[in-house]
Design a protein around this motif. Sequence first.
Motif, PDB file in Angstrom:
ATOM      1  N   SER A  49       0.826  -1.221   0.000  1.00  0.00           N
ATOM      2  CA  SER A  49       0.000   0.000   0.000  1.00  0.00           C
ATOM      3  C   SER A  49       0.854   1.263   0.000  1.00  0.00           C
ATOM      4  CB  SER A  49      -0.910   0.027   1.229  1.00  0.00           C
ATOM      5  OG  SER A  49      -1.721  -1.116   1.254  1.00  0.00           O
ATOM      6  N   GLU A  50       1.945   1.233   0.775  1.00  0.00           N
ATOM      7  CA  GLU A  50       2.820   2.410   0.805  1.00  0.00           C
ATOM      8  C   GLU A  50       3.391   2.681  -0.576  1.00  0.00           C
ATOM      9  OE1 GLU A  50       5.587   1.441   3.884  1.00  0.00           O
ATOM     10  OE2 GLU A  50       4.374   2.431   5.446  1.00  0.00           O
ATOM     11  N   ARG A  51       3.803   1.601  -1.252  1.00  0.00           N
ATOM     12  CA  ARG A  51       4.397   1.775  -2.579  1.00  0.00           C
ATOM     13  C   ARG A  51       3.346   2.198  -3.603  1.00  0.00           C
ATOM     14  NH1 ARG A  51       7.689  -2.980  -0.606  1.00  0.00           N
ATOM     15  NH2 ARG A  51       9.853  -2.338  -0.750  1.00  0.00           N
ATOM     16  N   SER A  53       1.090   4.374  -2.798  1.00  0.00           N
ATOM     17  CA  SER A  53       0.698   5.701  -2.312  1.00  0.00           C
ATOM     18  C   SER A  53      -0.787   5.828  -1.970  1.00  0.00           C
ATOM     19  CB  SER A  53       1.075   6.785  -3.343  1.00  0.00           C
ATOM     20  OG  SER A  53       2.409   6.663  -3.705  1.00  0.00           O
ATOM     21  N   ASN A  55      -4.036   6.680   0.420  1.00  0.00           N
ATOM     22  CA  ASN A  55      -4.234   7.695   1.456  1.00  0.00           C
ATOM     23  C   ASN A  55      -4.413   7.018   2.818  1.00  0.00           C
ATOM     24  OD1 ASN A  55      -6.969   6.995   1.922  1.00  0.00           O
ATOM     25  ND2 ASN A  55      -7.629   8.331   0.233  1.00  0.00           N
ATOM     26  N   GLU A  56      -4.495   7.834   3.881  1.00  0.00           N
ATOM     27  CA  GLU A  56      -4.491   7.271   5.229  1.00  0.00           C
ATOM     28  C   GLU A  56      -5.684   6.357   5.479  1.00  0.00           C
ATOM     29  OE1 GLU A  56      -4.150  10.159   8.393  1.00  0.00           O
ATOM     30  OE2 GLU A  56      -4.392   8.513   9.844  1.00  0.00           O
TER      31      GLU A  56
END
Length: 263
Positions: A49-51, A53, A55-56
């Motif tokens: 998910s981080e890669r 991008s 949202n929170e």
Amino acid sequence: MTQEDLVFFKAWFDKYCRSFYSSDIEDQKNISLKEQHTFKVCENITAISERLSLNENQMLLASTVALFHDLGRFPQYARYKTFRDSISVNHGLLGAETLQEHETLRVLSPDEQEVVIQAVRFHNAFSVPKNERDEIVFFIKLIRDADKLDIWRVFVEYYESAEEGRASAVGLGLPEMPVYSEDVLASLYKKQIVPLASIRTLNDFRLLQLSWIFDLNFTPAFLLLSQRQYIGRITSHLPQTEVIHSLSIFLKEYVKTKTSTLS
Ligand SMILES: [Fe+2]
């Protein structure tokens, strides 16, 4: 959803897992295996998910999906003492039903609840359902990738460990024989996922696990697969023949095309 909601879900999951702890060493090994698997899938989904991008809010939802994806494994094992869905119950479906029964997700909005329920329900389906809304399909794909990456870890560790340390339910009770089925091998060259019903030996099962690469969705998942060298580590436990060597090259080439294109 909020960070507090995730903290609540983690505490709920922890308590739920503990209710299945057993004094029988074998049973406890199998329960712990699924609990550890859950934590690793949470790490995988965050890495992917981080890669991507996200949202929170999407990150929190992804973590919730990962936390609950295998919830059905616990009542499944308690009732049937197996992780084989074909001889017991569909654990994705059972997980979704368990969440609904306990109203675990009541703090989330109806849309968010639907995302989590459907992602849990379909995380283990043979293929991704086509009639769900885009957001749901996205989370189903995400959990399927995060889950596969850790199932590869579980199996590789199983193959690489001494027999006494193995959690018995991992090998599905399949015989360790020095053969594999030709039709299973052929599926891989067609880039098709091998159906569980077609496997007869542990080697067929290894080929089935390799076929999952054709069901991976996101580039970051292909990168993690390649970094962790799962293809080489699984094929090293297959018969060391020219055929398997060629297969390994074919699969690695496929992964290379997936990591060098797109984002
Ligand atoms: Fe699962």
